[in-house]
Design a protein around this motif. Structure first.
Motif, PDB file in Angstrom:
ATOM      1  N   GLU A  16       0.732  -1.093  -0.030  1.00  0.00           N
ATOM      2  CA  GLU A  16      -0.136  -0.057   0.032  1.00  0.00           C
ATOM      3  C   GLU A  16       0.962   1.289   0.134  1.00  0.00           C
ATOM      4  N   THR A  17       0.371   2.347  -0.536  1.00  0.00           N
ATOM      5  CA  THR A  17       0.935   3.665  -0.475  1.00  0.00           C
ATOM      6  C   THR A  17       0.399   4.548   0.543  1.00  0.00           C
ATOM      7  N   LEU A  18       1.270   5.083   1.447  1.00  0.00           N
ATOM      8  CA  LEU A  18       0.488   5.876   2.412  1.00  0.00           C
ATOM      9  C   LEU A  18       0.875   7.652   2.150  1.00  0.00           C
ATOM     10  N   GLY A  19       1.347   7.813   1.175  1.00  0.00           N
ATOM     11  CA  GLY A  19       1.634   9.539   0.895  1.00  0.00           C
ATOM     12  C   GLY A  19       3.031   9.809   0.777  1.00  0.00           C
ATOM     13  N   GLY A  20       3.253  11.111   0.299  1.00  0.00           N
ATOM     14  CA  GLY A  20       4.573  11.575  -0.191  1.00  0.00           C
ATOM     15  C   GLY A  20       5.265  11.964   1.138  1.00  0.00           C
ATOM     16  N   VAL A  21       6.849  11.684   1.024  1.00  0.00           N
ATOM     17  CA  VAL A  21       7.572  12.149   1.977  1.00  0.00           C
ATOM     18  C   VAL A  21       8.954  12.437   1.599  1.00  0.00           C
ATOM     19  N   ARG A  22       9.981  12.841   2.491  1.00  0.00           N
ATOM     20  CA  ARG A  22      11.268  13.283   1.828  1.00  0.00           C
ATOM     21  C   ARG A  22      12.072  12.803   3.011  1.00  0.00           C
ATOM     22  N   PHE A  23      13.082  11.822   2.596  1.00  0.00           N
ATOM     23  CA  PHE A  23      13.849  11.050   3.435  1.00  0.00           C
ATOM     24  C   PHE A  23      15.391  11.345   2.809  1.00  0.00           C
ATOM     25  N   VAL A  24      16.363  11.271   3.641  1.00  0.00           N
ATOM     26  CA  VAL A  24      17.592  11.119   3.040  1.00  0.00           C
ATOM     27  C   VAL A  24      17.914   9.775   2.550  1.00  0.00           C
ATOM     28  N   PRO A  25      18.925   9.645   1.499  1.00  0.00           N
ATOM     29  CA  PRO A  25      19.089   8.237   0.693  1.00  0.00           C
ATOM     30  C   PRO A  25      19.377   7.030   1.780  1.00  0.00           C
ATOM     31  N   LEU A  26      18.794   5.812   1.555  1.00  0.00           N
ATOM     32  CA  LEU A  26      19.246   4.585   2.095  1.00  0.00           C
ATOM     33  C   LEU A  26      20.431   4.197   1.154  1.00  0.00           C
ATOM     34  N   VAL A  27      21.477   4.043   1.743  1.00  0.00           N
ATOM     35  CA  VAL A  27      22.952   3.548   1.117  1.00  0.00           C
ATOM     36  C   VAL A  27      23.104   2.249   1.509  1.00  0.00           C
ATOM     37  N   GLY A  28      23.432   1.354   0.496  1.00  0.00           N
ATOM     38  CA  GLY A  28      23.712  -0.141   0.932  1.00  0.00           C
ATOM     39  C   GLY A  28      23.456  -1.004  -0.244  1.00  0.00           C
ATOM     40  N   ALA A  29      23.561  -2.360   0.060  1.00  0.00           N
ATOM     41  CA  ALA A  29      23.617  -3.279  -0.779  1.00  0.00           C
ATOM     42  C   ALA A  29      22.188  -3.383  -1.734  1.00  0.00           C
ATOM     43  N   GLU A  30      21.253  -3.207  -0.913  1.00  0.00           N
ATOM     44  CA  GLU A  30      19.711  -3.058  -1.699  1.00  0.00           C
ATOM     45  C   GLU A  30      19.248  -1.706  -1.690  1.00  0.00           C
ATOM     46  N   GLY A  31      20.144  -0.765  -1.442  1.00  0.00           N
ATOM     47  CA  GLY A  31      19.734   0.649  -1.372  1.00  0.00           C
ATOM     48  C   GLY A  31      20.439   1.393  -2.554  1.00  0.00           C
ATOM     49  N   TRP A  32      20.975   2.434  -2.248  1.00  0.00           N
ATOM     50  CA  TRP A  32      21.591   3.353  -3.287  1.00  0.00           C
ATOM     51  C   TRP A  32      23.065   3.089  -3.189  1.00  0.00           C
ATOM     52  N   PRO A  33      23.828   3.252  -4.164  1.00  0.00           N
ATOM     53  CA  PRO A  33      25.096   3.028  -4.495  1.00  0.00           C
ATOM     54  C   PRO A  33      25.976   4.005  -3.518  1.00  0.00           C
ATOM     55  N   GLU A  34      27.142   3.554  -2.703  1.00  0.00           N
ATOM     56  CA  GLU A  34      27.965   4.544  -2.064  1.00  0.00           C
ATOM     57  C   GLU A  34      28.442   5.457  -2.532  1.00  0.00           C
ATOM     58  N   GLY A  35      28.925   5.347  -4.006  1.00  0.00           N
ATOM     59  CA  GLY A  35      29.479   6.143  -4.748  1.00  0.00           C
ATOM     60  C   GLY A  35      29.909   7.484  -4.468  1.00  0.00           C
ATOM     61  N   ASN A  36      29.010   8.622  -5.079  1.00  0.00           N
ATOM     62  CA  ASN A  36      29.369   9.948  -5.070  1.00  0.00           C
ATOM     63  C   ASN A  36      28.969  10.662  -3.834  1.00  0.00           C
ATOM     64  N   ARG A  37      29.175   9.962  -2.532  1.00  0.00           N
ATOM     65  CA  ARG A  37      28.798  10.671  -1.484  1.00  0.00           C
ATOM     66  C   ARG A  37      29.885  11.446  -0.473  1.00  0.00           C
TER      67      ARG A  37
END
Ligand code: SAH
Length: 222
Positions: free
Chosen positions: A201-222
């Motif tokens: 289900e979707t519960l609405g719009g939010v804004r969070f910092v990125p999840l960085v990890g194996a099943e998140g966003w790549p470490e890369g340009n941080r």
């Protein structure tokens, strides 16, 4: 004259005007939000803003979520009390503390060791003995402590990690922001209805910092 701010009064006003007035009605969640001393989880320099209606910096480019968003996510787990919960992106430890008022055990994972250590220290000082904080990549969960009745991910990823879904108990729920790396996200709730069936289900719009990890966003340009 004592000019120390009355944080208790501010906390109760926050629960009334930011949380209850916006539709959060679970007595367990309202009680937990009224108990956790948020001013202890924010950096000393931001203490005055502890009960402001928004996110706050906790250093290292990370934020402690807006109180309302914490309440919304915790309520979405539908906890009754006594559960085992996983908190991914423990950050300041505030969200974990709110969960720990309701659940019987909370397992928190934070990627940045400085924050993990600080969270551990504050949680202990505030008397939360039922929270275990580990430093690492929370996208792989905490297999040794699974299954969980609830999982909260406090950082936004491209999608819900499969590894976390399979660490849910049957009937358990996971709440997580899903969307683009630097834009907004949608809050998604996954319910494990049977061992092999997951409801989304979707519960609405939010804004969070990125999840960085194996099943998140790549470490890369941080
Ligand atoms: N629940 C926190 C919110 C912190 S912001 C609080 O109440 O303060 C989200 C946190 O997720 C950040 O501290 C960030 O470092 C952390 N994070 C990002 N990716 C992560 C990952 N893969 N595993 C664990 N923590 C992660």
């Amino acid at each position: 004259m004592d000019t120390a701010p009355d944080f208790t009064a501010r906390r109760l006003a926050m629960v009334e005007h930011q949380i209850h007035a916006r539709g959060i009605s679970s007595p367990l969640v309202l009680d937990a939000m009224g108990r956790v001393r948020r001013e202890k989880f924010v950096p000393a320099a931001n203490r005055e803003q502890a009960y402001d209606d928004g996110p706050l910096s906790i250093g290292l480019g990370q934020t402690i979520s807006q109180p309302y968003v914490v309440a919304l996510m915790v309520e979405a787990l539908g906890l009754q009390g006594g559960e085992k919960v996983l908190d991914v992106g423990t950050g300041s430890g505030y969200g974990a503390a709110v969960l720990a008022c309701i659940a019987s055990e909370v397992f928190g994972i934070e990627r940045l060791s400085t924050l993990a250590q600080r969270a551990r220290r504050v949680l202990l000082a505030e008397g939360f003995l039922n929270v275990h904080v580990q430093c690492g990549d929370g996208t792989v969960g905490w297999p040794g402590a699974a299954p969980f009745d609830g999982i909260i991910v406090a950082a936004g990823g491209p999608d819900v990690p499969e590894t976390l879904k399979v660490q849910l108990a049957t009937g358990g729920r996971l709440v997580m922001p899903v969307g683009s790396e630097f834009g907004g996200q949608e809050l998604v709730r996954i319910t494990r209805q049977t061992p092999s069936r997951f409801r989304r289900e979707t519960l609405g719009g939010v804004r969070f910092v990125p999840l960085v990890g194996a099943e998140g966003w790549p470490e890369g340009n941080r």
